[in-house]
Design an enzyme around this catalytic site. Structure first.
Site: not given
Ligand code: NAD
Length: 801
Positions: A298, A264, A190
């Site tokens: 991230c 991650e 997703k």
């Molecule tokens: P997010 O956690 O809001 O969303 C990530 C994904 O999870 C999206 O597809 C979203 O639709 C889904 N999602 C949201 N709530 C959910 C739930 N309750 N259950 C299941 N899925 C859900 O994050 P974002 O704003 O899209 O991305 C930014 C974050 O991602 C930052 O904190 C960044 O540091 C992190 N990130 C980490 C890495 C890594 O490899 N460690 C890489 C890229 C981004």
């Protein structure tokens, strides 16, 4: 403008990348997309808009999969699993190779579509994102080819649910899909709602490459669709990249289900500049660390730590460099900073910056022109903050760097580690000794020396602490998609307490007059904390019974305070023990084995008395325990890591570091062998432990105190607390200073441990109430134990000019 004027002003012209092919692809789909399941489009029940962040205009309408879409995709992936997992590694390798080739063929289309959808500069999507996507499929085609040879003891996990964020839409997809399908799993992914387009195009690309239907399924949708994936019962594993908050929700939602999980999560990575650094190189590094992808990274170097002696001049130079950064149209090839993905995100960034200002921080933003429409944020430098400031602690996820100063390397390490995260770190110094020493001491999954933001498929990426657990890339990343061959997917039937046991009533030690039920018994065994035998805080004891019910001993009834004391002792011991050489640790493990061997008869008798095992079986258990101690003595200096073959000119070292303090709960069976099989790998790899022995038969562990005392084990490395497992595990699993918990008992306790671990994102390893054969080398020892006792830190060291 005339040529003469151009030479005089040296202003940039525009150099836009043509978007015709991307627009044509969108138009060919009438700018409306459904779900991509079984290699075909499946109608979504609802749709939402996806916009171009650089213009605010709608690009396309995207299907919202919801629970129904996820159900359909899960069924497709389940149906495809038997045939896909049964293919030979070579057959799967050919498929991954074909995908890699097709990505290269469509590279330009993918890059432009990514920049249109996400707002990132075309320079980055073209030169970094898409080439790395292809590289991931090539690299993992290789792992598929070598699977039978290199990973013969493992099988695929099954059907995987994957949820990814919007900052590197296609790259995060590749990091998830390539290892999963290489190892024989099938997947449902997703994408994030802001950025679905390249995932959908990827669906078409894999179909075009001839991947069998159902192996890769793309279900677009909002957060609810994400939750439908993570809560779906038919996935054998969930792989998530996103924010730490959502990571915690997912950890709790999957607790006790037997699903494998990798997370991650976010970061607040330090960018450390020492006074002897090449400052100009460090400043260019900083541009790549925090203004790459608008800082929506991230592992962005969002905390600039500069040695005080050079700070004023260095920060002036940073400001000068910032004034030259160009913000604008992502499709312009000469732009440095593109658009912020969405106005919601922009508000979040600005909200943090305003909080910083309210706390007294100073803000510098260059006077840089911004386009009239679209979503932008100026590169921002924040100074005049303390280590507790909100902008220093929280992930801002935008083009905002916060600067602090330090005086000594020790202070730099302390500041670097003063965060709940641990994803990455960048260290700038011309002194090799200093930079590598700091690289060892910083708690982070990726450490870049005189460089920043380097990634490759051959090098695992992932976090320490609240940045999550699991790795993507490298050999270690494959383990996220494999399960030992002997082990079926743990399917705990119930999380109710499955143990049928009579409740043991603790009694005050004062009433325990050396006798119980008329039998003469030994003195009451105390606890073993900080290298000493210690009375339990409550001063209660518990009787230990033989299978026929007669009492054969008394042990201390540990409580929360005892666990806290034991954790404190383990924390004190952790660093010293972790830094000891493998050779010294091996000497100690051999010595433990020798001392156990000297008392083999006594230990065998004790096993018989507690479990009713006959003499031969009891002796076999002692011998196996001695052999296991030898195994892990051997592994003290043979699991240190490897050199990763990344394209870097230099060295990329994957170090297997200790996790820190591991809390361990032993099963009731094999009271000596399971106890040894669990604590030995943990301490062999440099962790200190707090271990709860078999609740039913704890005397093998309490007899072990003397073995430990006579074997030169430093105080606090092994702490043993007897008592009621359910009470004590609660304190262990919730304790902030415990870095990992292994739980090898009932299903309810396993679920509890996984749930409680979300608080500080501990790594967990639990049995879900299923037993294993501790005597067997396959189940009772081996790589799984070492893997769970270590975390991988990749240190990147460029060499040469
Ligand atoms: P997010 O956690 O809001 O969303 C990530 C994904 O999870 C999206 O597809 C979203 O639709 C889904 N999602 C949201 N709530 C959910 C739930 N309750 N259950 C299941 N899925 C859900 O994050 P974002 O704003 O899209 O991305 C930014 C974050 O991602 C930052 O904190 C960044 O540091 C992190 N990130 C980490 C890495 C890594 O490899 N460690 C890489 C890229 C981004």
């Amino acid at each position: 403008m005339s040529v003469r004027e151009l030479f005089q002003t040296m202003t940039y012209g525009t150099a836009p990348e043509a978007a015709d092919a991307a627009r044509a692809w969108l138009d060919a789909h009438k700018r409306k997309f459904d779900l991509f399941i079984n290699n075909q489009w499946v109608k979504a029940e609802a749709h939402f808009d996806s916009t171009n962040p650089a213009t605010g205009e709608k690009i396309a309408s995207i299907g919202d999969g919801g629970k129904k879409g996820v159900d359909l995709a899960a069924q497709a992936a389940r149906a495809a699993f038997p045939a896909w997992s049964a293919l030979s590694g070579h057959e799967r390798a050919k498929h991954l190779y074909a995908i890699a080739r097709n990505i290269q063929k469509h590279a330009r289309l993918l890059a432009v579509l990514e920049s249109l959808d996400n707002g990132k500069p075309i320079r980055e999507s073209r030169d970094l994102d898409i080439p790395l996507v292809a590289r991931h499929f090539y690299h993992h085609a290789g792992w598929a080819q070598l699977q039978e040879r290199e990973l013969a003891d493992y099988q695929p996990v099954g059907v995987i649910g994957q949820v990814i964020p919007w900052n590197f839409p296609l790259l995060m997809l590749a990091w998830k899909i390539a290892p999963a399908i290489a190892m024989g799993n099938t997947i449902v992914i997703k994408p994030a709602p802001y950025t679905s387009l390249t995932a959908l195009l990827f669906g078409e690309i894999v179909a075009e490459a001839g991947l069998p239907p159902g192996v890769v399924n793309v279900v677009t949708g909002g957060d609810q669709t994400g939750a439908a994936v993570t809560e779906h019962p038919d996935f054998d594993k969930i792989a998530f990249t996103g924010s730490t908050n959502v990571g915690k929700i997912i950890r709790r939602a999957t607790a006790g289900t037997g699903k494998k999980l990798s997370l991650e999560l976010g970061g607040k990575s330090p960018f450390i500049v020492f006074e002897d650094a090449d400052q100009d190189a460090a400043i260019e590094g900083l541009v790549d660390a925090i203004w790459f992808n608008q800082g929506q990274v991230c592992c962005a170097g969002s905390r600039l730590l500069v040695q005080e002696s050079i700070a004023p001049r260095f920060l002036d130079k940073v400001k000068l460099r910032m004034s030259k950064l160009r913000v604008g149209d992502p499709l312009d090839k000469s732009i440095d900073i593109g658009a912020i993905v969405d106005p919601v995100q922009r508000r979040t960034i600005d909200g943090w910056v305003q909080k910083g200002i309210a706390e007294g921080a100073e803000i510098y933003q260059p006077d840089c022109p911004l386009p009239d429409k679209g979503c932008w944020y100026l590169p921002t430098l924040i100074t005049n903050v303390s280590s507790a400031s909100v902008v220093v602690q929280e992930e801002i996820f935008g083009p905002v760097v916060v600067a602090l100063t330090f005086r000594t390397p020790k202070e730099a390490v302390a500041l670097a580690n003063n965060t709940r995260y641990g994803l990455a770190a960048s260290i700038w110094s011309e002194n090799l000794n200093l930079s590598l020493d700091v690289a060892r001491k910083v708690k982070a999954g990726s450490v870049w020396v005189n460089s920043t933001n380097l990634f490759d498929a051959a090098s695992g990426f992932g976090g320490y602490r609240e940045s999550g657990f699991g790795r993507e890339g490298g050999r270690e990343g494959l383990h996220e998609y494999l399960r030992p061959k002997w082990q079926a997917r743990p399917t705990p039937l119930t999380t109710e307490n499955t143990e049928k046991k009579a409740k043991v009533q603790p009694i005050p030690a004062a009433l325990n007059g050396g006798k119980a039920n008329g039998h003469a018994i030994d003195r009451t065994a105390k606890l073993f904390i900080g290298g000493k035998q210690a009375r339990s805080d409550g001063n209660y004891t518990r009787p230990v019974s033989a299978p026929d019910g007669h009492v054969i001993g008394q042990v201390a009834d540990g409580n929360r305070k005892d666990i806290r004391d034991a954790v404190e002792a383990a924390v004190k011991a952790a660093d010293g023990w972790g830094y000891k050489t493998g050779h010294s640790r091996a000497q100690i493990l051999y010595y433990i084995a020798e001392n156990l061997s000297a008392r083999a008869d006594e230990f065998a008798q004790r096993i018989s008395a507690q479990t009713g095992a006959d003499d031969a079986a009891a002796h076999a258990e002692v011998s196996a325990a001695i052999s296991r101690l030898f195994t892990y003595a051997a592994y003290c200096d043979k699991y240190g890591g490897e050199i990763q073959e990344t394209p870097l000119r230099g060295v990329t070292m994957a170090l297997h570091e200790p996790i820190g303090v591991i809390g361990i709960a032993c099963p009731d069976e094999a009271p000596l062998l399971a106890f040894v099989s669990l604590f030995a790998p943990a301490i062999a790899r440099g962790n200190s432990v707090v271990i709860l022995p078999s609740e039913k038969s704890p005397l093998s562990a309490t007899d072990f105190y003397q073995v430990l005392e006579t074997s030169d084990v430093p105080a606090g490395v092994v702490n043993i607390v007897t008592g009621e497992r359910a009470t004590m595990i609660k304190t262990l699993a919730e304790h902030d200073a415990v870095d990992a918990v292994w739980y090898f008992a009932d299903a309810a306790g396993s679920a509890f441990v996984e749930k409680a671990s979300a608080e500080n994102m501990k790594r967990t390893w639990v049995s879900y109430g299923l037993s294993r054969d501790w005597q067997s080398e396959e189940q009772g020892a081996g790589e799984d134990f070492l893997f769970n006792a270590t975390q991988v830190k990749n240190i990147w060291i460029p060499t040469g000019e």
